[in-house]
Scaffold this motif. Sequence first.
Motif, PDB file in Angstrom:
ATOM      1  N   GLU A  14     -13.417  55.051  73.511  1.00 30.40           N
ATOM      2  CA  GLU A  14     -12.788  53.829  74.039  1.00 30.40           C
ATOM      3  C   GLU A  14     -13.174  52.586  73.229  1.00 30.40           C
ATOM      4  OE1 GLU A  14     -10.494  53.283  76.296  1.00 30.40           O
ATOM      5  OE2 GLU A  14     -10.321  55.248  77.275  1.00 30.40           O
TER       6      GLU A  14
ATOM      7  N   TRP B 182      -3.893  52.668  69.920  1.00 34.32           N
ATOM      8  CA  TRP B 182      -4.722  53.845  70.155  1.00 34.32           C
ATOM      9  C   TRP B 182      -4.741  54.169  71.639  1.00 34.32           C
ATOM     10  CZ3 TRP B 182      -9.069  53.266  73.284  1.00 34.32           C
ATOM     11  CH2 TRP B 182      -9.431  51.940  73.562  1.00 34.32           C
ATOM     12  N   SER B 183      -5.136  55.410  71.939  1.00 36.77           N
ATOM     13  CA  SER B 183      -5.242  55.892  73.317  1.00 36.77           C
ATOM     14  C   SER B 183      -6.306  56.981  73.345  1.00 36.77           C
ATOM     15  CB  SER B 183      -3.894  56.455  73.776  1.00 36.77           C
ATOM     16  OG  SER B 183      -4.012  57.119  75.027  1.00 36.77           O
ATOM     17  N   VAL B 184      -6.841  57.238  74.524  1.00 41.52           N
ATOM     18  CA  VAL B 184      -7.774  58.356  74.678  1.00 41.52           C
ATOM     19  C   VAL B 184      -7.140  59.377  75.614  1.00 41.52           C
ATOM     20  CG1 VAL B 184     -10.039  59.100  75.498  1.00 41.52           C
ATOM     21  CG2 VAL B 184      -9.786  56.919  74.275  1.00 41.52           C
ATOM     22  N   GLN B 185      -7.016  60.603  75.135  1.00 42.20           N
ATOM     23  CA  GLN B 185      -6.479  61.681  75.973  1.00 42.20           C
ATOM     24  C   GLN B 185      -7.618  62.272  76.800  1.00 42.20           C
ATOM     25  OE1 GLN B 185      -2.462  63.326  74.332  1.00 42.20           O
ATOM     26  NE2 GLN B 185      -4.154  64.466  73.465  1.00 42.20           N
ATOM     27  N   ALA B 186      -7.456  62.189  78.120  1.00 48.53           N
ATOM     28  CA  ALA B 186      -8.524  62.613  79.017  1.00 48.53           C
ATOM     29  C   ALA B 186      -8.350  64.050  79.490  1.00 48.53           C
ATOM     30  CB  ALA B 186      -8.591  61.680  80.228  1.00 48.53           C
ATOM     31  N   TYR B 187      -7.136  64.614  79.300  1.00 54.23           N
ATOM     32  CA  TYR B 187      -6.881  65.978  79.745  1.00 54.23           C
ATOM     33  C   TYR B 187      -6.606  66.864  78.535  1.00 54.23           C
ATOM     34  CZ  TYR B 187      -6.621  64.328  84.519  1.00 54.23           C
ATOM     35  OH  TYR B 187      -6.932  63.781  85.729  1.00 54.23           O
ATOM     36  N   ARG B 188      -7.052  68.095  78.623  1.00 54.92           N
ATOM     37  CA  ARG B 188      -6.926  69.007  77.496  1.00 54.92           C
ATOM     38  C   ARG B 188      -5.454  69.372  77.261  1.00 54.92           C
ATOM     39  NH1 ARG B 188     -11.143  73.764  76.182  1.00 54.92           N
ATOM     40  NH2 ARG B 188     -10.485  74.085  74.046  1.00 54.92           N
ATOM     41  N   PRO B 189      -4.978  69.207  76.019  1.00 59.57           N
ATOM     42  CA  PRO B 189      -3.594  69.579  75.700  1.00 59.57           C
ATOM     43  C   PRO B 189      -3.397  71.096  75.764  1.00 59.57           C
ATOM     44  CG  PRO B 189      -4.510  68.063  74.051  1.00 59.57           C
ATOM     45  CD  PRO B 189      -5.654  68.558  74.890  1.00 59.57           C
ATOM     46  N   PRO B 190      -2.113  71.550  75.733  1.00 59.72           N
ATOM     47  CA  PRO B 190      -1.823  72.991  75.749  1.00 59.72           C
ATOM     48  C   PRO B 190      -2.522  73.726  74.598  1.00 59.72           C
ATOM     49  CG  PRO B 190       0.166  71.721  76.133  1.00 59.72           C
ATOM     50  CD  PRO B 190      -0.893  70.738  75.767  1.00 59.72           C
TER      51      PRO B 190
ATOM     52  N   LEU C 126      -2.028  75.437  71.981  1.00 56.65           N
ATOM     53  CA  LEU C 126      -1.727  75.368  70.552  1.00 56.65           C
ATOM     54  C   LEU C 126      -2.697  74.427  69.842  1.00 56.65           C
ATOM     55  CD1 LEU C 126       0.204  76.323  68.321  1.00 56.65           C
ATOM     56  CD2 LEU C 126       1.753  74.463  68.973  1.00 56.65           C
ATOM     57  N   PHE C 127      -3.232  73.468  70.577  1.00 61.96           N
ATOM     58  CA  PHE C 127      -4.235  72.554  70.028  1.00 61.96           C
ATOM     59  C   PHE C 127      -5.602  73.221  70.153  1.00 61.96           C
ATOM     60  CE2 PHE C 127      -7.000  68.657  70.641  1.00 61.96           C
ATOM     61  CZ  PHE C 127      -6.972  68.287  69.305  1.00 61.96           C
TER      62      PHE C 127
ATOM     63  N   TYR D 282     -10.703  62.580  73.564  1.00 60.94           N
ATOM     64  CA  TYR D 282     -10.748  62.048  72.200  1.00 60.94           C
ATOM     65  C   TYR D 282      -9.633  61.031  72.018  1.00 60.94           C
ATOM     66  CZ  TYR D 282      -6.799  65.146  71.366  1.00 60.94           C
ATOM     67  OH  TYR D 282      -5.575  65.761  71.445  1.00 60.94           O
TER      68      TYR D 282
ATOM     69  N   MET E 120      -5.715  61.822  64.993  1.00 58.34           N
ATOM     70  CA  MET E 120      -6.933  61.729  65.784  1.00 58.34           C
ATOM     71  C   MET E 120      -7.811  60.642  65.168  1.00 58.34           C
ATOM     72  SD  MET E 120      -7.734  65.806  66.277  1.00 58.34           S
ATOM     73  CE  MET E 120      -9.146  65.573  67.383  1.00 58.34           C
TER      74      MET E 120
ATOM     75  N   ILE F 202      -6.534  59.145  69.971  1.00 55.66           N
ATOM     76  CA  ILE F 202      -5.413  59.301  69.042  1.00 55.66           C
ATOM     77  C   ILE F 202      -4.931  57.891  68.719  1.00 55.66           C
ATOM     78  CG2 ILE F 202      -2.977  59.981  68.892  1.00 55.66           C
ATOM     79  CD1 ILE F 202      -3.572  62.511  70.309  1.00 55.66           C
TER      80      ILE F 202
END
Lengths: 396, 145
Positions: B108, B66-74, B76-77, B85, B101, B87
């Motif tokens: 964390e 698992w990982s946490v994405q700290a920056y908002r994706p492009p 389309l998401f 959040y 997700m 993933i």
Amino acid sequence: MRPVYVLGVGAHPWGKFPETPQVQLAAHALGAALRDAGLGWRDLGGLVAASSRFEGGLGWGLHANELLQSVAELGIPTLNVGGGCAAGGIAVHSTALMIASGQCEIAAAVGAERMPKGFIPRPPGTKDDPTDSDYLRWVAMGATNPVYWALEARRRMHEFGTTEETYAAASVLMHRNAVGNPLARYRAECTVAEVLASPVVASPLRLLELCAVSDGAAAVILGTESAARRLGVPLVRVAGYATATGSFGDPATRIPTISTNPVAGAPHTSEVATAARRAMAMAGLGPEDVDLVELADNSVWQVLAWPEMLGFCEPGQADWMLTHGEFDLDGEMPVNPSGGFLSFGEATTAQGLLQVCELAWQLRGQATGRQVPGAKVGMSAILGLGANGASIVLQA
Amino acid sequence: MPTPTSIPVVDGLFDVQDGAPALVGAKCTACGTHYFPRRARCSNPACNGAEAAPVRLGPRGVLYSWSVQAYRPPPLFGMDPWAPYAIGLVDLPEGVRVMAMLTGAPPEAFQIGSPMQLRLEPLRVDADGREVLTWKFAPVAEHVA
């Protein structure tokens, strides 16, 4: 098949060059490689382009024919090869075949890229297609490229006990190597503390542990032994060259897929592992014969995982190798003396060509500021979107 | 799931039968390899291009990473409101490792090896007031600390 030699190599520095067209970057790199070889454009017998997904005239990416039409209308055969970020390695492979097969005495491979800013998005104009995983990964879960490497990095921490400090140390090594490389974009040394203080992008990976995106271009000119002797260039042979695609059961979750079907015992990142094995077999060499490796460090995870995958150390041993200096320029197995993707930022299709340029400079003893002492054999390994892999072995 | 007040983020990736959600994948008619999402053919070279038939997958699995994405994706998401959040990759009993997700715990707080359960949850509300659902995995209730 006859032997193939490196006649010349050249590159445009990496960075952001919004005012320089892609074809101009390519012409700069190929012009530098021609000068390095003591050749002119009219001496080229064939040209292979690593074609970009992101930019290029006529909607088909960088094409060798377009470059020739703008610089030298020679009438020579061209090839334009895809393969995502592996395209540069694939282009060297195709060029080597043109020489080895007897088709050409002298031929060149070139790659040039200008990357969009930020997270690498879908190629412009792509339709919303529910059968396209590159659509699904964005729309359904927003999976950026870094999260794929982050998932591998977290798993490695679980399996081998890799620490965040060790990942940070991998970044420190790449940046230290780049201090001596005028082509690199990021040439400042950094410390483990500075890496750990950089913002988390996709945990556990931080900004300084992920490669940025850059603009850049590189070119490699290959030829026959007689051409190399006539030109009087240092004799560096393309001892092995191979491409490969992914194997069934590979446990790697590839960008941009959203699932995998792991089969027990199947090799990880099989497209690269297979290409490297084939290139080594062709060269008649083993991992113990290799003096340095240029590998695709999209993140610090690869700096640890790939030397194991390529057979330079046992699974789980890379942490010890790194922290004991064995991946340093004067270590047992120098990794990315160029500074790697972490110091260059990825100019996707050009990257595989830059790797081969660096191998040539190292084997000629011309890598001032980052020279691996006594390097005689160098290997490249590169991964491309869509399960593409390539590996080139040079021998002095 | 598909009710007047909700729509799937993409058709055909998951469904609900008797109140139970499942991912919709495919199973090779020759070697039995499972895939997600659906696909027409098996890619096991031993199967020589055999057809793959639709099959329901899950709904339980084990967290592989698992990982946490700290920056908002492009853009389309369409997650809205957006916040960092998690993933993850979840190993399903059918042998498929699925990316999704994660939900049901602070970003964390996930742990490799945890039993996970499929959930369908909204990413956002569309212009017609319908919830846009995607598939997520949450720690199985009794394992939440």
